[in-house]
Design a protein around this motif. Sequence first.
Motif, PDB file in Angstrom:
ATOM      1  N   ALA A 258     -53.696  -6.051 112.539  1.00 56.53           N
ATOM      2  CA  ALA A 258     -53.440  -6.085 111.460  1.00 56.53           C
ATOM      3  C   ALA A 258     -52.397  -7.592 111.104  1.00 56.53           C
ATOM      4  CB  ALA A 258     -52.740  -5.220 111.228  1.00 56.53           C
ATOM      5  N   ALA A 259     -51.590  -7.372 112.529  1.00 56.29           N
ATOM      6  CA  ALA A 259     -50.533  -9.007 112.069  1.00 56.29           C
ATOM      7  C   ALA A 259     -50.556  -9.829 111.879  1.00 56.29           C
ATOM      8  CB  ALA A 259     -49.858  -8.442 113.880  1.00 56.29           C
ATOM      9  N   VAL A 260     -52.299 -10.154 112.399  1.00 52.91           N
ATOM     10  CA  VAL A 260     -53.045 -11.409 111.940  1.00 52.91           C
ATOM     11  C   VAL A 260     -53.623 -11.746 110.678  1.00 52.91           C
ATOM     12  CG1 VAL A 260     -55.369 -12.792 112.724  1.00 52.91           C
ATOM     13  CG2 VAL A 260     -54.240 -12.238 114.820  1.00 52.91           C
ATOM     14  N   VAL A 261     -53.750 -10.458 110.148  1.00 55.74           N
ATOM     15  CA  VAL A 261     -53.678  -9.953 108.379  1.00 55.74           C
ATOM     16  C   VAL A 261     -53.046 -11.262 107.885  1.00 55.74           C
ATOM     17  CG1 VAL A 261     -54.429  -9.204 106.653  1.00 55.74           C
ATOM     18  CG2 VAL A 261     -55.984  -9.413 109.173  1.00 55.74           C
ATOM     19  N   GLY A 262     -51.634 -10.181 108.287  1.00 55.03           N
ATOM     20  CA  GLY A 262     -50.354 -10.746 107.538  1.00 55.03           C
ATOM     21  C   GLY A 262     -50.317 -11.891 107.766  1.00 55.03           C
ATOM     22  N   HIS A 263     -50.179 -12.562 108.766  1.00 56.39           N
ATOM     23  CA  HIS A 263     -50.004 -13.921 109.060  1.00 56.39           C
ATOM     24  C   HIS A 263     -50.696 -14.944 108.062  1.00 56.39           C
ATOM     25  CE1 HIS A 263     -50.433 -17.820 111.238  1.00 56.39           C
ATOM     26  NE2 HIS A 263     -48.830 -17.911 110.997  1.00 56.39           N
ATOM     27  N   VAL A 264     -52.040 -14.318 108.194  1.00 53.91           N
ATOM     28  CA  VAL A 264     -53.289 -15.070 107.324  1.00 53.91           C
ATOM     29  C   VAL A 264     -52.618 -15.256 105.538  1.00 53.91           C
ATOM     30  CG1 VAL A 264     -55.169 -15.612 106.624  1.00 53.91           C
ATOM     31  CG2 VAL A 264     -54.737 -15.083 108.508  1.00 53.91           C
ATOM     32  N   LEU A 265     -52.484 -14.596 105.670  1.00 53.28           N
ATOM     33  CA  LEU A 265     -51.968 -13.797 104.017  1.00 53.28           C
ATOM     34  C   LEU A 265     -50.798 -14.015 103.550  1.00 53.28           C
ATOM     35  CD1 LEU A 265     -52.649  -9.838 103.702  1.00 53.28           C
ATOM     36  CD2 LEU A 265     -53.975 -11.782 102.477  1.00 53.28           C
ATOM     37  N   ALA A 266     -49.457 -14.563 104.479  1.00 55.15           N
ATOM     38  CA  ALA A 266     -48.135 -14.799 104.096  1.00 55.15           C
ATOM     39  C   ALA A 266     -48.266 -16.335 103.934  1.00 55.15           C
ATOM     40  CB  ALA A 266     -46.883 -14.738 105.702  1.00 55.15           C
ATOM     41  N   GLN A 267     -49.193 -17.329 104.886  1.00 53.78           N
ATOM     42  CA  GLN A 267     -49.760 -18.597 105.657  1.00 53.78           C
ATOM     43  C   GLN A 267     -50.618 -19.376 103.575  1.00 53.78           C
ATOM     44  OE1 GLN A 267     -46.824 -19.315 106.261  1.00 53.78           O
ATOM     45  NE2 GLN A 267     -47.283 -20.144 108.779  1.00 53.78           N
ATOM     46  N   ASP A 268     -50.962 -18.348 103.384  1.00 51.54           N
ATOM     47  CA  ASP A 268     -52.228 -18.894 102.062  1.00 51.54           C
ATOM     48  C   ASP A 268     -51.768 -19.533 101.100  1.00 51.54           C
ATOM     49  OD1 ASP A 268     -54.795 -19.487 101.804  1.00 51.54           O
ATOM     50  OD2 ASP A 268     -54.171 -18.047 100.389  1.00 51.54           O
ATOM     51  N   GLU A 269     -52.601 -20.531 100.415  1.00 50.13           N
ATOM     52  CA  GLU A 269     -51.516 -21.221  99.678  1.00 50.13           C
ATOM     53  C   GLU A 269     -52.042 -20.595  98.366  1.00 50.13           C
ATOM     54  OE1 GLU A 269     -55.524 -23.023 101.362  1.00 50.13           O
ATOM     55  OE2 GLU A 269     -53.885 -22.735 101.850  1.00 50.13           O
ATOM     56  N   SER A 270     -52.233 -19.120  98.349  1.00 51.07           N
ATOM     57  CA  SER A 270     -52.751 -18.427  97.036  1.00 51.07           C
ATOM     58  C   SER A 270     -51.563 -18.319  96.422  1.00 51.07           C
ATOM     59  CB  SER A 270     -53.198 -17.370  97.443  1.00 51.07           C
ATOM     60  OG  SER A 270     -53.022 -16.569  98.038  1.00 51.07           O
ATOM     61  N   ARG A 271     -51.184 -17.494  94.848  1.00 50.59           N
ATOM     62  CA  ARG A 271     -50.840 -17.168  94.864  1.00 50.59           C
ATOM     63  C   ARG A 271     -49.714 -15.844  95.163  1.00 50.59           C
ATOM     64  NH1 ARG A 271     -52.133 -16.637  87.974  1.00 50.59           N
ATOM     65  NH2 ARG A 271     -52.264 -19.119  87.914  1.00 50.59           N
ATOM     66  N   LEU A 272     -50.412 -15.189  95.780  1.00 51.77           N
ATOM     67  CA  LEU A 272     -50.202 -14.409  97.012  1.00 51.77           C
ATOM     68  C   LEU A 272     -48.898 -14.941  98.010  1.00 51.77           C
ATOM     69  CD1 LEU A 272     -49.886 -11.090  97.694  1.00 51.77           C
ATOM     70  CD2 LEU A 272     -51.826 -11.731  98.154  1.00 51.77           C
ATOM     71  N   GLY A 273     -50.003 -15.932  98.524  1.00 51.07           N
ATOM     72  CA  GLY A 273     -49.344 -16.289 100.047  1.00 51.07           C
ATOM     73  C   GLY A 273     -48.212 -16.507  99.494  1.00 51.07           C
ATOM     74  N   ARG A 274     -47.583 -17.445  98.177  1.00 49.95           N
ATOM     75  CA  ARG A 274     -46.061 -18.334  97.465  1.00 49.95           C
ATOM     76  C   ARG A 274     -45.252 -16.744  97.277  1.00 49.95           C
ATOM     77  NH1 ARG A 274     -50.631 -21.605  95.020  1.00 49.95           N
ATOM     78  NH2 ARG A 274     -49.235 -20.174  92.609  1.00 49.95           N
ATOM     79  N   PHE A 275     -45.996 -15.807  97.179  1.00 53.81           N
ATOM     80  CA  PHE A 275     -44.752 -14.483  96.423  1.00 53.81           C
ATOM     81  C   PHE A 275     -44.584 -14.264  97.635  1.00 53.81           C
ATOM     82  CE2 PHE A 275     -44.764  -9.639  95.509  1.00 53.81           C
ATOM     83  CZ  PHE A 275     -43.537  -9.882  95.453  1.00 53.81           C
ATOM     84  N   ILE A 276     -45.279 -14.308  98.722  1.00 53.46           N
ATOM     85  CA  ILE A 276     -44.515 -13.799  99.570  1.00 53.46           C
ATOM     86  C   ILE A 276     -43.550 -14.579 100.614  1.00 53.46           C
ATOM     87  CG2 ILE A 276     -45.019 -12.724 102.442  1.00 53.46           C
ATOM     88  CD1 ILE A 276     -48.631 -12.288 101.467  1.00 53.46           C
TER      89      ILE A 276
END
Length: 317
Positions: free
Chosen positions: A272-290
């Motif tokens: 879960a920590a790995v997935v959270g890191h990937v989501l937080a570093q992604d260039e998508s709108r969700l990543g930018r929001f995080i």
Amino acid sequence: MSALPKRTAGAEAFGARAFGMVRRRLRPVVGRVMSNWPGRILLRTGAAFVRLELFDRSMMLAAQLFTSVFPLLIMAAVVFGQRYGDQVADAAGLPEGTRRVLDEALAGGGFSAFGVFGALIVLISSTSLARAMIRAFGAIWLLPRIRRDVRFAWRLLAAVVLLAAAVVLVRLLILLAGRLPVSYLAVPVLTFAADSALAVALPWILLARAVPLRLLVPGGVVFGLMMLAVRPMGAVYLPRALLVSLDRYGTIGLAFTYIGWLYILSFCYLGAAVVGHVLAQDESRLGRFIRGGEQAPWQPVTPDGEPAPVAGNGSQM
């Protein structure tokens, strides 16, 4: 004999050409996968699993959990008496025979029965779990080596005590929520909130705020969602598995069963920590929001405020 090196060199050259052809053919596929959000997240998560050697790291963390959290729970049961011992037994899902052994061990309760020296040994040795978690989080977030001095020691103890307390508190939370009129909704909601908060608090404490709190939230949410499925399965599987292991192999069977279950929990937590890191570093709108609107991925910095060097797999931490 002289033909053997030529054959080996020819095989290596053929293998290199074949690998190059495969890579060229896969480039369009990888490009299409990386162009859409689900494929990009899945591919980067898989790459992070390989980089971190997540299966091996989860087993190491499970062993540390077993040797750190259980002694703390037993010490607390000795200090606080029989009622707390029953709560520990319920939270651990101990079979009836093992409960009787625990009750006999706690019969002469009190802090004097455990000893000041014994308590210090348990507390100090339990910090090995916190250090293992620091290495894991550092590898996930590619952090530089965290400076640890005497003032850092409280973080190690606080994280381990929080984790041990959460084992019992979540159990009590489930019992209390089960008495509510809408228990079928209250139990999953409250356990999701507790699991998510724990998954965020532990790295926040151990990493000394090296990673912004908002970046840790996605991993906590993912872990909470995972536990919505894992916890009910454990409630069904673990008591039966412990009973069978105790009947067939005795106490050592209980230990192996617990370590196997802790491995599943550790894998879910680190995954879960790995997935959270990937989501937080992604260039998508969700990543930018995080990231709070930041366009560029978050980058760790040194204590002097300089960009930190990439820490690889975190083995140096």
